[in-house]
Design a protein around this motif. Structure first.
Motif, PDB file in Angstrom:
ATOM      1  N   SER A 389     -11.409   1.773  18.295  1.00 28.74           N
ATOM      2  CA  SER A 389     -11.251   0.530  19.061  1.00 28.74           C
ATOM      3  C   SER A 389     -11.469  -0.722  18.226  1.00 28.74           C
ATOM      4  CB  SER A 389     -12.219   0.511  20.244  1.00 28.74           C
ATOM      5  OG  SER A 389     -13.557   0.274  19.802  1.00 28.74           O
ATOM      6  N   GLY A 390     -12.310  -0.606  17.192  1.00 29.39           N
ATOM      7  CA  GLY A 390     -12.640  -1.787  16.405  1.00 29.39           C
ATOM      8  C   GLY A 390     -13.634  -2.700  17.088  1.00 29.39           C
ATOM      9  N   LYS A 391     -14.196  -2.246  18.218  1.00 34.16           N
ATOM     10  CA  LYS A 391     -15.193  -3.052  18.923  1.00 34.16           C
ATOM     11  C   LYS A 391     -16.529  -3.025  18.191  1.00 34.16           C
ATOM     12  CE  LYS A 391     -13.148  -2.460  23.532  1.00 34.16           C
ATOM     13  NZ  LYS A 391     -13.359  -1.949  24.913  1.00 34.16           N
ATOM     14  N   SER A 392     -17.421  -3.894  18.608  1.00 35.67           N
ATOM     15  CA  SER A 392     -18.732  -3.973  17.963  1.00 35.67           C
ATOM     16  C   SER A 392     -19.528  -2.690  18.203  1.00 35.67           C
ATOM     17  CB  SER A 392     -19.521  -5.162  18.508  1.00 35.67           C
ATOM     18  OG  SER A 392     -19.929  -4.916  19.844  1.00 35.67           O
ATOM     19  N   PHE A 393     -20.450  -2.414  17.300  1.00 34.83           N
ATOM     20  CA  PHE A 393     -21.319  -1.247  17.470  1.00 34.83           C
ATOM     21  C   PHE A 393     -22.160  -1.404  18.734  1.00 34.83           C
ATOM     22  CE2 PHE A 393     -25.062   1.431  16.458  1.00 34.83           C
ATOM     23  CZ  PHE A 393     -24.404   2.620  16.180  1.00 34.83           C
ATOM     24  N   THR A 572     -15.077  -0.032 -12.543  1.00 28.93           N
ATOM     25  CA  THR A 572     -14.099   0.714 -11.756  1.00 28.93           C
ATOM     26  C   THR A 572     -13.917  -0.037 -10.450  1.00 28.93           C
ATOM     27  OG1 THR A 572     -14.802   2.830 -12.703  1.00 28.93           O
ATOM     28  CG2 THR A 572     -13.581   2.902 -10.619  1.00 28.93           C
ATOM     29  N   LYS A 573     -12.680  -0.355 -10.119  1.00 32.28           N
ATOM     30  CA  LYS A 573     -12.414  -1.142  -8.914  1.00 32.28           C
ATOM     31  C   LYS A 573     -12.093  -0.230  -7.747  1.00 32.28           C
ATOM     32  CE  LYS A 573      -9.705  -5.108  -7.296  1.00 32.28           C
ATOM     33  NZ  LYS A 573      -8.663  -6.097  -7.673  1.00 32.28           N
ATOM     34  N   GLN A 574     -12.702  -0.516  -6.620  1.00 26.84           N
ATOM     35  CA  GLN A 574     -12.437   0.228  -5.392  1.00 26.84           C
ATOM     36  C   GLN A 574     -12.045  -0.742  -4.294  1.00 26.84           C
ATOM     37  OE1 GLN A 574     -15.864   2.165  -3.627  1.00 26.84           O
ATOM     38  NE2 GLN A 574     -14.628   3.451  -2.290  1.00 26.84           N
ATOM     39  N   THR A 575     -11.021  -0.390  -3.538  1.00 25.73           N
ATOM     40  CA  THR A 575     -10.570  -1.214  -2.423  1.00 25.73           C
ATOM     41  C   THR A 575     -10.646  -0.401  -1.134  1.00 25.73           C
ATOM     42  OG1 THR A 575      -9.056  -2.451  -3.853  1.00 25.73           O
ATOM     43  CG2 THR A 575      -8.682  -2.596  -1.478  1.00 25.73           C
ATOM     44  N   VAL A 576     -11.301  -0.969  -0.132  1.00 23.29           N
ATOM     45  CA  VAL A 576     -11.432  -0.298   1.166  1.00 23.29           C
ATOM     46  C   VAL A 576     -10.970  -1.257   2.254  1.00 23.29           C
ATOM     47  CG1 VAL A 576     -12.993   0.784   2.812  1.00 23.29           C
ATOM     48  CG2 VAL A 576     -13.377   1.092   0.357  1.00 23.29           C
ATOM     49  N   ASP A 577      -9.937  -0.838   2.966  1.00 24.55           N
ATOM     50  CA  ASP A 577      -9.443  -1.645   4.086  1.00 24.55           C
ATOM     51  C   ASP A 577     -10.279  -1.321   5.317  1.00 24.55           C
ATOM     52  OD1 ASP A 577      -8.122  -3.047   6.003  1.00 24.55           O
ATOM     53  OD2 ASP A 577      -6.137  -2.170   5.634  1.00 24.55           O
ATOM     54  N   TYR A 711     -18.796  -4.992   8.177  1.00 25.13           N
ATOM     55  CA  TYR A 711     -17.567  -5.684   7.776  1.00 25.13           C
ATOM     56  C   TYR A 711     -17.798  -6.752   6.715  1.00 25.13           C
ATOM     57  CZ  TYR A 711     -15.292  -3.400  11.747  1.00 25.13           C
ATOM     58  OH  TYR A 711     -14.777  -2.471  12.616  1.00 25.13           O
ATOM     59  N   GLY A 712     -19.071  -7.048   6.436  1.00 29.67           N
ATOM     60  CA  GLY A 712     -19.376  -7.950   5.324  1.00 29.67           C
ATOM     61  C   GLY A 712     -19.279  -9.423   5.629  1.00 29.67           C
ATOM     62  N   SER A 713     -19.216  -9.795   6.923  1.00 31.10           N
ATOM     63  CA  SER A 713     -19.099 -11.216   7.262  1.00 31.10           C
ATOM     64  C   SER A 713     -20.428 -11.953   7.113  1.00 31.10           C
ATOM     65  CB  SER A 713     -18.598 -11.368   8.697  1.00 31.10           C
ATOM     66  OG  SER A 713     -19.601 -10.950   9.623  1.00 31.10           O
ATOM     67  N   THR A 721     -16.956  -7.146  14.710  1.00 31.87           N
ATOM     68  CA  THR A 721     -15.822  -6.385  15.221  1.00 31.87           C
ATOM     69  C   THR A 721     -14.732  -6.364  14.164  1.00 31.87           C
ATOM     70  OG1 THR A 721     -14.621  -8.259  16.174  1.00 31.87           O
ATOM     71  CG2 THR A 721     -16.349  -7.251  17.537  1.00 31.87           C
ATOM     72  N   LEU A 722     -13.648  -5.697  14.507  1.00 34.60           N
ATOM     73  CA  LEU A 722     -12.518  -5.599  13.585  1.00 34.60           C
ATOM     74  C   LEU A 722     -12.018  -6.985  13.164  1.00 34.60           C
ATOM     75  CD1 LEU A 722     -10.984  -3.095  12.459  1.00 34.60           C
ATOM     76  CD2 LEU A 722      -9.207  -3.572  14.150  1.00 34.60           C
ATOM     77  N   LYS A 723     -12.198  -7.973  14.042  1.00 30.83           N
ATOM     78  CA  LYS A 723     -11.754  -9.339  13.722  1.00 30.83           C
ATOM     79  C   LYS A 723     -12.527  -9.927  12.549  1.00 30.83           C
ATOM     80  CE  LYS A 723     -10.363 -10.352  18.496  1.00 30.83           C
ATOM     81  NZ  LYS A 723     -10.618 -11.191  19.702  1.00 30.83           N
ATOM     82  N   ASP A 724     -13.712  -9.381  12.290  1.00 33.05           N
ATOM     83  CA  ASP A 724     -14.533  -9.877  11.177  1.00 33.05           C
ATOM     84  C   ASP A 724     -14.177  -9.216   9.855  1.00 33.05           C
ATOM     85  OD1 ASP A 724     -16.432 -11.679  12.599  1.00 33.05           O
ATOM     86  OD2 ASP A 724     -16.941  -9.835  13.656  1.00 33.05           O
ATOM     87  N   ALA A 725     -13.271  -8.253   9.892  1.00 33.46           N
ATOM     88  CA  ALA A 725     -12.971  -7.486   8.674  1.00 33.46           C
ATOM     89  C   ALA A 725     -12.324  -8.347   7.602  1.00 33.46           C
ATOM     90  CB  ALA A 725     -12.061  -6.305   9.015  1.00 33.46           C
ATOM     91  N   GLY A 726     -11.402  -9.211   8.005  1.00 35.55           N
ATOM     92  CA  GLY A 726     -10.728 -10.056   7.023  1.00 35.55           C
ATOM     93  C   GLY A 726      -9.955  -9.242   6.010  1.00 35.55           C
TER      94      GLY A 726
END
Length: 746
Positions: A389-393, A572-577, A711-713, A721-726
């Motif tokens: 859902s991407g909702k808050s915990f 070493t670079k790591q990318t996580v969506d 999400y690191g905001s 939430t998912l909106k904070d993912a950026g």
């Protein structure tokens, strides 16, 4: 073309050979079902024993075999297989008795046939024989092993049969599962009502059991159960357990203490059993237990000395009790103790989804909601629904359909603040704890971090503390019970297969009755070195090892050894969506049958080890990283890849980066700046790693349905939430980062 057709026919025939006849009428007609199940089991047995289907693990083979033989009504051979299975599970008198219900059903069926008597009469005969000949120390375990959930097993059987609707055949895997489900229901529905009555009658001959309501000064009411052995008429020390899991365990804990010639006292926490008070787990244990200890110490059956025992929450309760130490409390034996605010409900400041499942388990009713708690399908779907859902915990409880004030209150305290600190000793409080203590935990114990937190803090603030630790290859159950022969599917050394019960009550004899100190306690820390069949004994945790290996985050292709510091800095670079909820999993292939999930991890592989090493202690070190956000949660795993191509998890570590330097105060990271994340509170392990092995180090991001998602905001992670993912999280893991592996050298 003909060759392809031939291959296809062979494949079809093989597939057909794996199926067995099972009429669809058996699903709806119980008479036909009773007739068909033995026939089905007889067909499945040869396949179980065949090369193709034979389990690698001998325990799994014998466990399945005795069940199938029982369904096939081959009771004589089934009993032999069951006995062999019991011996595999434990090499001492505490093990294997979880099969007692099946054994009684088996024996009663044989007596019923041989003596031509009713099943009820046969069951009474075999039960009386078993009870009278069982070692006294095992009597308390009978109730646990015989208390099968008939209602749930009936439900599971119906579910299994429903899968066979309108089918006249069944494949091997489904047939095996159906036979096992059928046996669970058949055996326990046949024996449970009668044997539980027989057990109650037998126990009344041996024990005096009293359950009463205890009013305490706060105005609350607690339910307490007292168990004494009838033959003990003089006052005795009391072994107290504070139990939130109200139910059958109350009598078990009480009877266990009584069989060791103590008075067993089991008090339930607020809101449980007969208490109509509000159930707020953890919050009132300290104040309530002071009054409970005062009361039991003054009863006519008490000699004024009290000890405490119990595991997990019950281990936490003992640390709550010594927050304000009552003079009558002479010792505690905390086993696999929950480190409240340390490893539960958040581990290193990352909240776990499981906390909601546990809250409902202990608060849904006056006892424990076993059916709901064991419903893995339900809870997995809740966690997955939240994750997708991407909702808050913070919305997890609402998604579950049952909002929880306790869940929300816990989330309001992401740091180790006063809310958690007031529940158990904190800093200088430990200096005032001057009673002897015995802690037990295991390398595979979910609450190892909590158990060791108390141990370390006690010795830190009280240098003369008489506090011993026993740690070995035990999981959460084994370290408060007995050393299972197999843990995580692998055998443990014979030396490790000790009875934790025997150890605990030998300790009570030592402290409360002036007995001999348990032989295993040769020093403060007593640990079993896996794969050596030996125990070692040292004065403090730092002496579990005398050397170390620094595993640097570098590709072994670019260096002669990952254990050598790199000459120049790189990363070493790591990318996580963090937005992606459909990430395809990736794996490190160990062998044809073994692989390690690496989805959100970067993999670093060591060279082949040219000699044996003993890893003993826990991982430390530092990550030098830069990220494009204000925070993230690290996830670290260390594996052994053995010469025969098997993987073994050695240690794990997770932490919220912003709390890694201070678990009480959040310190956000500065984006795109190199920051240090220290590695603390990882899992302890002691094991010999064979020459020819290599070590596999996984470092990455904690992102899955079982934990909060950071999400690191910089906001409270519970509210993100998912909106904070950026934009996707980008991490640079610098190669001068290292995980320090503790090594013991003779």
């Amino acid at each position: 073309m003909k060759f392809k057709i031939l291959l296809a026919l062979i494949f079809v025939n093989l597939m057909q050979a794996q199926k067995f006849y099972f009429p669809k009428t058996a699903v709806t007609d119980s008479v036909i079902l009773e007739k068909q199940m033995p026939e089905l089991a007889r067909q499945v047995i040869p396949h179980l024993q065949s090369t193709k289907y034979r389990p690698e693990n001998t325990v799994d083979l014998m466990d399945n075999l005795f069940r199938l033989q029982m369904v096939a009504q081959d009771y004589k051979n089934s009993l032999a297989s069951l006995s062999e299975n019991r011996n595999l599970f434990a090499d001492h008198n505490m093990g294997g008795y979880r099969f007692m219900g099946f054994e009684l059903y088996n024996l009663a069926k044989q007596v019923q046939t041989n003596k031509n008597v009713s099943f009820s009469n046969a069951l009474q005969e075999v039960f009386n024989q078993k009870y009278d000949n069982l070692p006294e120390r095992l009597i308390p375990r009978l109730g646990l092993s015989l208390d099968g959930d008939v209602k749930d097993s009936k439900k599971q059987l119906k579910k299994a049969l429903d899968k066979q609707k309108d089918k006249d055949s069944i494949d091997y895997r489904t047939a095996l599962a159906l036979c096992k489900t059928y046996l669970n229901y058949k055996a326990y529905s046949s024996i449970k009502p009668q044997v539980m009555q027989l057990l109650t009658s037998k126990d009344k001959e041996r024990f005096i059991t009293e359950t009463r309501d205890l009013k305490i000064k706060s105005g609350n009411t607690l339910t307490i159960t007292i168990v004494r052995k009838k033959e003990n008429t003089s006052p005795l020390p009391v072994i107290l357990t504070s139990n939130i899991y109200a139910g059958s365990f109350d009598h078990f804990f009480g009877k266990r203490a009584a069989t060791y010639n103590y008075v067993g006292a089991v008090v339930n926490t607020r809101g449980k059993r007969n208490s109509n008070d509000v159930n707020n787990p953890f919050e009132h244990e300290s104040e309530d237990l002071y009054e409970v200890i005062d009361w039991v110490s003054k009863q006519p059956w008490s000699n004024g000395k009290v000890g405490m025992i119990g595991g997990s929450y019950l281990g936490f309760s003992q640390w709550a009790a010594v927050k304000k130490l009552h003079p009558a409390l002479k010792t505690i034996v905390p086993q696999v103790a929950v480190g409240i605010g340390i490893d539960y409900p958040a581990q290193n400041n990352i909240f776990m989804s499981y906390m909601l499942q546990w809250i409902q388990y202990v608060t849904n009713n006056k006892l424990t909601d076993e059916a709901d708690f064991a419903n893995a399908v339900k809870w997995d779907s809740i966690y997955t629904k939240w994750y997708k859902s991407g909702k808050s915990f913070r919305s997890l409880d609402t998604i579950s359909g049952k909002p929880s004030k306790i869940f929300q209150r816990w989330l309001d305290h992401p740091g180790y603040d006063r809310y958690w600190q007031k529940m158990v000793p904190y800093k200088e409080d430990f200096s005032k704890i001057n009673i002897p203590i015995l802690t037990t935990t295991g390398y595979y114990d979910d609450d190892q971090i909590g158990a060791l937190y108390y141990f370390k803090e006690h010795h830190k603030y009280n240098k003369n503390a008489e506090h011993y630790l026993v740690i070995g290859p035990y999981n959460h159950g084994g370290a408060q019970n007995f050393g299972f022969t197999y843990v995580n599917g692998n055998p443990i050394d014979p030396a490790a297969r000790i009875s934790i019960d025997e150890l605990a009550f030998s300790w009570f004899d030592y402290i409360l009755k002036g007995g001999k100190k348990p032989e295993i306690l040769k020093d403060r820390i007593n640990f079993q070195v896996m794969n050596t069949n030996t125990w070692k004994h040292v004065a403090d945790l730092g002496k579990m090892h005398n050397s170390s290996l620094k595993f640097y985050l570098q590709d072994k292709k670019n260096t002669s050894s990952v254990f050598r510091k790199p000459e120049s800095q790189s990363f070493t670079k790591q990318t996580v969506d963090l937005k992606n909820r459909d990430q395809k999993d990736t794996y490190y292939k160990v062998s044809k049958k073994d692989s390690i999930k690496t989805t959100y991890s970067v993999v670093f592989e060591s060279e082949i080890l040219d000699k044996d090493i003993i890893i003993s202690g826990n991982l430390s070190g530092v990550f030098n990283v830069s990220i494009n956000k204000k925070d993230f949660d690290t996830d670290t795993y260390l594996y052994q890849i053995s010469p025969d191509g098997k993987s073994y998890l050695l240690s794990t570590h997770i932490v919220r980066a912003s709390y890694s330097k201070d678990n009480e105060r959040r310190q956000l990271l500065e984006p795109n700046k190199v920051e240090q994340i220290p590695i603390n509170n990882s899992y302890f392990m002691s094991k010999k790693i064979e020459k020819g092995s290599k070590l596999l180090l996984l470092v990455g991001v904690n992102k899955n349905p079982n934990w909060q998602i950071n999400y690191g905001s910089g906001k409270d992670v519970s509210d993100e939430t998912l909106k904070d993912a950026g934009e996707p999280l980008e991490i640079k893991w610098y190669n001068d980062s290292y995980v320090e592996i503790p090594v013991y050298k003779d």
